[in-house]
Design a protein around this motif. Sequence first.
Motif, PDB file in Angstrom:
ATOM      1  N   ASN A  40      22.818  18.709   5.886  1.00 35.32           N
ATOM      2  CA  ASN A  40      22.671  17.870   7.073  1.00 35.32           C
ATOM      3  C   ASN A  40      21.316  17.166   7.020  1.00 35.32           C
ATOM      4  OD1 ASN A  40      24.512  20.381   8.421  1.00 35.32           O
ATOM      5  ND2 ASN A  40      25.075  18.311   9.013  1.00 35.32           N
ATOM      6  N   VAL A  41      21.205  16.088   7.774  1.00 30.94           N
ATOM      7  CA  VAL A  41      20.020  15.226   7.708  1.00 30.94           C
ATOM      8  C   VAL A  41      19.278  15.229   9.039  1.00 30.94           C
ATOM      9  CG1 VAL A  41      19.210  12.866   7.283  1.00 30.94           C
ATOM     10  CG2 VAL A  41      21.230  13.709   6.083  1.00 30.94           C
ATOM     11  N   PHE A  42      17.950  15.301   8.960  1.00 35.17           N
ATOM     12  CA  PHE A  42      17.090  15.196  10.137  1.00 35.17           C
ATOM     13  C   PHE A  42      16.046  14.105   9.880  1.00 35.17           C
ATOM     14  CE2 PHE A  42      18.933  19.344  10.458  1.00 35.17           C
ATOM     15  CZ  PHE A  42      19.031  19.614  11.815  1.00 35.17           C
ATOM     16  N   ILE A  43      15.805  13.297  10.910  1.00 33.52           N
ATOM     17  CA  ILE A  43      14.857  12.183  10.822  1.00 33.52           C
ATOM     18  C   ILE A  43      13.787  12.368  11.893  1.00 33.52           C
ATOM     19  CG2 ILE A  43      14.628   9.658  10.924  1.00 33.52           C
ATOM     20  CD1 ILE A  43      16.691  10.207   8.869  1.00 33.52           C
ATOM     21  N   VAL A  44      12.516  12.255  11.507  1.00 32.20           N
ATOM     22  CA  VAL A  44      11.432  12.267  12.494  1.00 32.20           C
ATOM     23  C   VAL A  44      10.956  10.826  12.662  1.00 32.20           C
ATOM     24  CG1 VAL A  44       9.180  13.216  13.135  1.00 32.20           C
ATOM     25  CG2 VAL A  44      10.752  14.586  11.731  1.00 32.20           C
ATOM     26  N   TYR A  45      11.109  10.315  13.884  1.00 36.64           N
ATOM     27  CA  TYR A  45      10.779   8.917  14.174  1.00 36.64           C
ATOM     28  C   TYR A  45      10.120   8.844  15.547  1.00 36.64           C
ATOM     29  CZ  TYR A  45      11.564   3.933  15.162  1.00 36.64           C
ATOM     30  OH  TYR A  45      11.401   2.600  15.493  1.00 36.64           O
ATOM     31  N   ASN A  46       8.933   8.241  15.611  1.00 31.63           N
ATOM     32  CA  ASN A  46       8.161   8.190  16.859  1.00 31.63           C
ATOM     33  C   ASN A  46       7.996   9.583  17.477  1.00 31.63           C
ATOM     34  OD1 ASN A  46       7.635   5.502  16.744  1.00 31.63           O
ATOM     35  ND2 ASN A  46       9.244   4.885  18.164  1.00 31.63           N
ATOM     36  N   LYS A  47       7.717  10.551  16.610  1.00 32.81           N
ATOM     37  CA  LYS A  47       7.461  11.947  17.003  1.00 32.81           C
ATOM     38  C   LYS A  47       8.665  12.642  17.663  1.00 32.81           C
ATOM     39  CE  LYS A  47       2.430  11.842  17.093  1.00 32.81           C
ATOM     40  NZ  LYS A  47       2.316  10.622  16.289  1.00 32.81           N
ATOM     41  N   GLN A  48       9.845  12.040  17.524  1.00 36.59           N
ATOM     42  CA  GLN A  48      11.091  12.662  17.989  1.00 36.59           C
ATOM     43  C   GLN A  48      11.905  13.053  16.760  1.00 36.59           C
ATOM     44  OE1 GLN A  48      12.288  13.193  21.142  1.00 36.59           O
ATOM     45  NE2 GLN A  48      11.965  11.435  22.466  1.00 36.59           N
ATOM     46  N   ILE A  49      12.663  14.141  16.863  1.00 37.19           N
ATOM     47  CA  ILE A  49      13.542  14.536  15.765  1.00 37.19           C
ATOM     48  C   ILE A  49      14.972  14.122  16.117  1.00 37.19           C
ATOM     49  CG2 ILE A  49      14.314  16.445  14.296  1.00 37.19           C
ATOM     50  CD1 ILE A  49      11.861  18.035  15.232  1.00 37.19           C
ATOM     51  N   TYR A  50      15.611  13.449  15.174  1.00 37.37           N
ATOM     52  CA  TYR A  50      16.998  13.009  15.352  1.00 37.37           C
ATOM     53  C   TYR A  50      17.872  13.604  14.254  1.00 37.37           C
ATOM     54  CZ  TYR A  50      14.937   9.355  18.323  1.00 37.37           C
ATOM     55  OH  TYR A  50      14.245   8.679  19.303  1.00 37.37           O
ATOM     56  N   THR A  51      19.124  13.881  14.596  1.00 38.95           N
ATOM     57  CA  THR A  51      20.112  14.272  13.598  1.00 38.95           C
ATOM     58  C   THR A  51      21.448  13.657  13.998  1.00 38.95           C
ATOM     59  OG1 THR A  51      20.929  16.157  12.281  1.00 38.95           O
ATOM     60  CG2 THR A  51      20.898  16.467  14.666  1.00 38.95           C
ATOM     61  N   PRO A  52      22.281  13.249  13.019  1.00 36.10           N
ATOM     62  CA  PRO A  52      23.592  12.702  13.389  1.00 36.10           C
ATOM     63  C   PRO A  52      24.386  13.703  14.233  1.00 36.10           C
ATOM     64  CG  PRO A  52      23.127  12.243  11.086  1.00 36.10           C
ATOM     65  CD  PRO A  52      22.051  13.175  11.563  1.00 36.10           C
ATOM     66  N   SER A  53      25.029  13.218  15.288  1.00 35.95           N
ATOM     67  CA  SER A  53      25.849  14.101  16.125  1.00 35.95           C
ATOM     68  C   SER A  53      27.136  14.442  15.380  1.00 35.95           C
ATOM     69  CB  SER A  53      26.174  13.430  17.461  1.00 35.95           C
ATOM     70  OG  SER A  53      27.178  12.455  17.277  1.00 35.95           O
ATOM     71  N   LEU A  54      27.804  15.513  15.814  1.00 35.12           N
ATOM     72  CA  LEU A  54      29.057  15.917  15.170  1.00 35.12           C
ATOM     73  C   LEU A  54      30.126  14.829  15.292  1.00 35.12           C
ATOM     74  CD1 LEU A  54      29.305  19.712  16.119  1.00 35.12           C
ATOM     75  CD2 LEU A  54      28.382  18.673  14.031  1.00 35.12           C
ATOM     76  N   ALA A  55      30.025  14.022  16.316  1.00 34.70           N
ATOM     77  CA  ALA A  55      30.963  12.915  16.507  1.00 34.70           C
ATOM     78  C   ALA A  55      30.836  11.858  15.405  1.00 34.70           C
ATOM     79  CB  ALA A  55      30.742  12.268  17.870  1.00 34.70           C
ATOM     80  N   GLU A  56      29.740  11.911  14.651  1.00 37.21           N
ATOM     81  CA  GLU A  56      29.540  10.981  13.532  1.00 37.21           C
ATOM     82  C   GLU A  56      30.246  11.448  12.260  1.00 37.21           C
ATOM     83  OE1 GLU A  56      27.853   7.890  13.858  1.00 37.21           O
ATOM     84  OE2 GLU A  56      28.262   8.561  15.902  1.00 37.21           O
ATOM     85  N   GLY A  57      30.859  12.660  12.310  1.00 35.80           N
ATOM     86  CA  GLY A  57      31.656  13.128  11.177  1.00 35.80           C
ATOM     87  C   GLY A  57      30.937  14.014  10.188  1.00 35.80           C
ATOM     88  N   CYS A  58      29.715  14.431  10.522  1.00 35.42           N
ATOM     89  CA  CYS A  58      28.998  15.314   9.588  1.00 35.42           C
ATOM     90  C   CYS A  58      29.560  16.738   9.652  1.00 35.42           C
ATOM     91  CB  CYS A  58      27.505  15.329   9.898  1.00 35.42           C
ATOM     92  SG  CYS A  58      27.077  16.001  11.514  1.00 35.42           S
ATOM     93  N   VAL A  59      29.309  17.502   8.586  1.00 36.91           N
ATOM     94  CA  VAL A  59      29.666  18.920   8.591  1.00 36.91           C
ATOM     95  C   VAL A  59      28.849  19.610   9.676  1.00 36.91           C
ATOM     96  CG1 VAL A  59      29.411  21.077   7.267  1.00 36.91           C
ATOM     97  CG2 VAL A  59      30.417  19.061   6.182  1.00 36.91           C
ATOM     98  N   SER A  60      29.497  20.510  10.408  1.00 38.28           N
ATOM     99  CA  SER A  60      28.796  21.282  11.444  1.00 38.28           C
ATOM    100  C   SER A  60      28.018  22.403  10.754  1.00 38.28           C
ATOM    101  CB  SER A  60      29.817  21.861  12.428  1.00 38.28           C
ATOM    102  OG  SER A  60      29.168  22.632  13.406  1.00 38.28           O
TER     103      SER A  60
END
Length: 279
Positions: free
Chosen positions: A190-210
């Motif tokens: 799974n992928v995590f992005i740190v942008y403007n001091k916030q952490i984001y990850t694709p939601s399960l609705a985006e089709g990623c493996v849980s």
Amino acid sequence: MLQEYLLFNDEFQAADVPFLTAANRSFKFGDGLFESMRMINNKLQFADLHADRLTAGMKALKIDGHALMDDYFLRQKTADLTKRNKWNGNVRFRLSVYRGGAGVYTPEINKAGYVLEGIPLKSSNYELNSKGLIIDVYDEMTKPVNKLSNYKTANALLYVMAGLFKSQNRLDEAMILNQHGFLCESISANVFIVYNKQIYTPSLAEGCVSGVMRTAIMQLCKMNDMPLIEAQINPEILKEAEEVFITNATQGIQWVMGYGRKRYFNEVSKFLNEKLNVF
């Protein structure tokens, strides 16, 4: 050289002896799913999360026997195999579950069969990679978003093709997009992005493996008051992000160093890795 064993439907089998037939539905149709798990110091990590996802996946595929494959089953079978192979208690496991029986596309029965195999590891904790990963976006094929997207099914051709792209371009990892062109996951994480001091990850609705480690990282962020947002993520964010890291159940956290000319930091991934090892 000691003989290594695996577990095939509750029976120990020599790991180098054929035991599946050509009629196996996982081989023929990709009719199954799997869990990759890690044991550290004789303790199977996140057994309850693995059991939850396995159960949900078997239900989604309409494979019977999911009630038996609970966290007790996972702990017991991995412990049995570790003991039989005289491993040191640090092991990477793969549990493959398939629909037994014959039939062509339409199954004749829905009974589950399984294979549990393992590889002993030297390390007794999650190690953050010392050299950051170099990535690119794989966009020749995209991942469909449907009711099976969140599970680790035996149909892995998308990841195989992304793996070939990775090798041909001498990358460490490749990012996979969903059918709508948004960031989904990497080849094996799974992928995590740190942008403007916030952490984001694709939601399960985006089709990623849980991901099991994805869930653990989200829990760690909550415990440490680190805002984490599940979102729809445009891959263009990779050009602006401060940090990018990927997670899976066997490796823990791996930080990304570069995407094209872009270079990333690894402060958040370092912090979370320390917390993960005392979780």
